[in-house]
Design an enzyme around this catalytic site. Structure first.
Site, PDB file in Angstrom:
ATOM      1  N   ARG A 140      11.958   8.353  25.322  1.00  0.00           N
ATOM      2  CA  ARG A 140      10.521   8.074  25.547  1.00  0.00           C
ATOM      3  C   ARG A 140       9.603   8.719  24.511  1.00  0.00           C
ATOM      4  NH1 ARG A 140      12.383   8.806  30.826  1.00  0.00           N
ATOM      5  NH2 ARG A 140      12.738   6.778  31.797  1.00  0.00           N
TER       6      ARG A 140
ATOM      7  N   LYS B 219       1.868   1.823  12.798  1.00  0.00           N
ATOM      8  CA  LYS B 219       2.456   0.561  13.264  1.00  0.00           C
ATOM      9  C   LYS B 219       3.954   0.627  13.008  1.00  0.00           C
ATOM     10  CE  LYS B 219      -1.227  -2.862  12.934  1.00  0.00           C
ATOM     11  NZ  LYS B 219      -1.666  -4.106  12.260  1.00  0.00           N
TER      12      LYS B 219
ATOM     13  N   GLU C 226      -0.659  -4.796  -1.870  1.00  0.00           N
ATOM     14  CA  GLU C 226      -1.341  -4.063  -0.789  1.00  0.00           C
ATOM     15  C   GLU C 226      -2.409  -3.130  -1.366  1.00  0.00           C
ATOM     16  OE1 GLU C 226      -0.926  -4.876   2.320  1.00  0.00           O
ATOM     17  OE2 GLU C 226       1.174  -5.329   2.771  1.00  0.00           O
TER      18      GLU C 226
ATOM     19  N   LYS D 133      -7.252   3.346   4.129  1.00  0.00           N
ATOM     20  CA  LYS D 133      -6.542   2.971   5.356  1.00  0.00           C
ATOM     21  C   LYS D 133      -6.791   3.994   6.456  1.00  0.00           C
ATOM     22  CE  LYS D 133      -2.502   1.270   7.573  1.00  0.00           C
ATOM     23  NZ  LYS D 133      -1.226   0.584   7.525  1.00  0.00           N
TER      24      LYS D 133
ATOM     25  N   GLU E  96      -6.132  -1.413  16.798  1.00  0.00           N
ATOM     26  CA  GLU E  96      -6.535  -2.741  16.301  1.00  0.00           C
ATOM     27  C   GLU E  96      -7.250  -3.578  17.348  1.00  0.00           C
ATOM     28  OE1 GLU E  96      -3.837  -4.541  13.364  1.00  0.00           O
ATOM     29  OE2 GLU E  96      -4.409  -6.481  14.206  1.00  0.00           O
TER      30      GLU E  96
ATOM     31  N   ARG F  38      -9.639  -2.595  12.422  1.00  0.00           N
ATOM     32  CA  ARG F  38      -8.323  -2.473  11.781  1.00  0.00           C
ATOM     33  C   ARG F  38      -7.767  -3.833  11.369  1.00  0.00           C
ATOM     34  NH1 ARG F  38      -3.189   1.449  13.167  1.00  0.00           N
ATOM     35  NH2 ARG F  38      -1.861   0.606  11.522  1.00  0.00           N
TER      36      ARG F  38
ATOM     37  N   ASN G  73      -5.395  -6.816   7.740  1.00  0.00           N
ATOM     38  CA  ASN G  73      -4.485  -7.965   7.725  1.00  0.00           C
ATOM     39  C   ASN G  73      -4.941  -9.048   6.757  1.00  0.00           C
ATOM     40  OD1 ASN G  73      -2.899  -6.767   9.750  1.00  0.00           O
ATOM     41  ND2 ASN G  73      -4.338  -7.486  11.316  1.00  0.00           N
TER      42      ASN G  73
ATOM     43  N   HIS H 187      -2.524 -11.603   5.573  1.00  0.00           N
ATOM     44  CA  HIS H 187      -1.266 -11.422   6.297  1.00  0.00           C
ATOM     45  C   HIS H 187      -0.882 -12.611   7.179  1.00  0.00           C
ATOM     46  CE1 HIS H 187      -1.309  -7.470   4.642  1.00  0.00           C
ATOM     47  NE2 HIS H 187      -0.274  -7.062   5.343  1.00  0.00           N
TER      48      HIS H 187
ATOM     49  N   HIS I  83       2.576 -13.929   6.505  1.00  0.00           N
ATOM     50  CA  HIS I  83       3.647 -13.939   7.510  1.00  0.00           C
ATOM     51  C   HIS I  83       4.214 -15.341   7.688  1.00  0.00           C
ATOM     52  CE1 HIS I  83       2.263  -9.927   9.548  1.00  0.00           C
ATOM     53  NE2 HIS I  83       2.883  -9.735   8.408  1.00  0.00           N
TER      54      HIS I  83
ATOM     55  N   HIS J 206       7.579  -9.015   1.086  1.00  0.00           N
ATOM     56  CA  HIS J 206       6.361  -8.958   1.910  1.00  0.00           C
ATOM     57  C   HIS J 206       5.102  -8.954   1.029  1.00  0.00           C
ATOM     58  CE1 HIS J 206       3.728  -7.956   5.239  1.00  0.00           C
ATOM     59  NE2 HIS J 206       3.276  -6.911   4.559  1.00  0.00           N
TER      60      HIS J 206
END
Ligand code: NAD
Ligand code: GLY
Length: 358
Positions: A118, A140, A182, A224, A234, A238, A242, A245, A249, A262
């Protein structure tokens, strides 16, 4: 060395940026809890940096797990290898996981740390440009699913991020360029001064001038960290990170993970976002040309070269996490250095951009 702080209350942490940091044991060891340390890396990075990192941890009980290398292994089966190693070595809740590698290793290690017993202590040592300027910062974590990229994951912050820019010496040119995508993103989405700096210094950056790289990594992490500090989970700002993105993606999902790197997919995606911004009346032709020029000078792709049909592209876009209640929210640019989130463009305008790029 320079230190940035990501301010998140009790979850705040430092980001160390500089050269030869992998020879400074105290930087790392002060963030380790317990005696047990699991270094998670992969078969490419291990021969380069594993012994160096282990040598900093002489007073700890250190184990390592070497994952297969590649975006195609960023899945739950591979995360299970981390759990296997933790359990086989009887690691308890006081242990620390260290991610040593690029974004793939970092995202999977963070996800394993978020769920092992956990949640256990976790440190990022990113070794690609992309992971140094983006994925190691902000918490993330996660893995891909065959039906969608990064669809399984958690927000889970590291205790520190240790960025030794000297590790980039062994990174190949294609991966370096992917990281530049990026870096450029931060300029486009919110920092016109940084964009100008990148335009002025792109030749030096592509020659890998260390001072320019360090400055760019620092500025990217600072931008960032500022955004994440305002919106960790987000729910608003935030999402600007993206930029490119949702388009990117779709490229990665359609072609299969690893065909476009990527950062390469994000390069095409950012140019698509710029073109859509032009079509909706925000950016002018000259601004779009500037975006394209900087991407090309970074040796990044600017189209998918007929590898994807327009209908495939649109259908892949609609499974992205940025789809809310069926509408695709996109990050567009009001002007260079100022992005915003939009779902008010016309479907025909999006179709036009996709048609042009496919
Ligand atoms: P990667 O982790 O696959 O690394 C690229 C390649 O470089 C790999 O082959 C790796 O083994 C190798 N490598 C790593 N360090 C090296 C070094 N110093 N010298 C030589 N080779 C080295 O790819 P990446 O570009 O670092 O990360 C991409 C991943 O990051 C994607 O899965 C993407 O979804 C994720 N990502 C996550 C976030 C986030 O916020 N968590 C943000 C951006 C991207
Ligand atoms: N890479 C996007 C984010 O961290 O939010």
């Amino acid at each position: 060395m320079k230190t940035l702080q990501l301010d998140l209350g009790v979850k705040s942490y430092p980001i160390y940026i500089g050269q030869a940091l992998l020879s400074q044991a105290e930087l790392l060891t002060q963030h380790i809890t317990g005696k047990q340390v699991m270094i998670v890396t992969n078969t490419t990075v291990a021969p380069l940096y594993l012994e160096q990192v282990k040598s900093l941890l002489a007073s700890f009980n250190v184990a390592e797990v070497l994952l297969p290398d590649g975006e195609q292994y960023k899945n739950l089966d591979t995360v299970n290898l981390i759990f296997d190693a933790l359990l086989e070595n009887r690691f308890d809740r006081s242990c620390t996981l260290i991610a040593l590698g690029g974004g793939v290793v970092g995202d999977m290690t963070g996800f394993a740390a978020s769920s092992y017993q956990r949640g256990v202590n976790f440190i990022q040592i990113p070794t690609t440009l992309l992971s140094q300027v983006d994925s190691s910062v902000g918490g993330k974590t996660g893995v891909n699913h065959p039906l969608g990229k990064n669809m399984i994951g958690a927000f889970y912050q590291p205790k520190c991020v240790l960025i030794d820019v000297d590790t980039l010496d062994t990174l190949d040119d294609r991966q370096y360029s992917a990281g530049m995508a990026e870096v450029i993103k931060y300029g486009l989405l919110g920092n016109l001064d940084f964009l100008t700096f990148l335009q002025d210094n792109i030749q030096g950056l592509m020659r890998r001038d260390k001072a320019l790289i360090t400055q760019s990594v620092y500025q990217s992490c600072e931008d960032k960290a500022n955004i994440v500090a305002q919106d960790e989970l987000e729910s608003g700002k935030r999402a600007l990170l993206n930029l490119g993105h949702t388009f990117g993606h779709a490229i990665e999902n359609t072609l299969g993970y690893g065909v476009f790197l990527h950062g390469e997919a994000i390069s095409v995606g950012m140019l698509m976002a710029a073109k859509l911004s032009q079509i909706v009346g925000d950016l002018n032709q000259q601004a779009v040309a500037q975006v394209q020029d900087l991407l090309e000078k970074s040796n990044l792709p600017i189209s998918v070269d007929g590898k994807i049909s327009a209908s495939e592209f649109l259908s892949a876009m609609s499974v992205d996490k940025k789809v809310i209640d069926g509408s695709i929210r996109l990050v567009l640019m009001k002007r260079l250095g100022e992005a915003y989130i939009s779902d008010s463009y016309q479907k025909e305008q999006l179709d036009q951009v996709i048609g042009d790029f496919c």
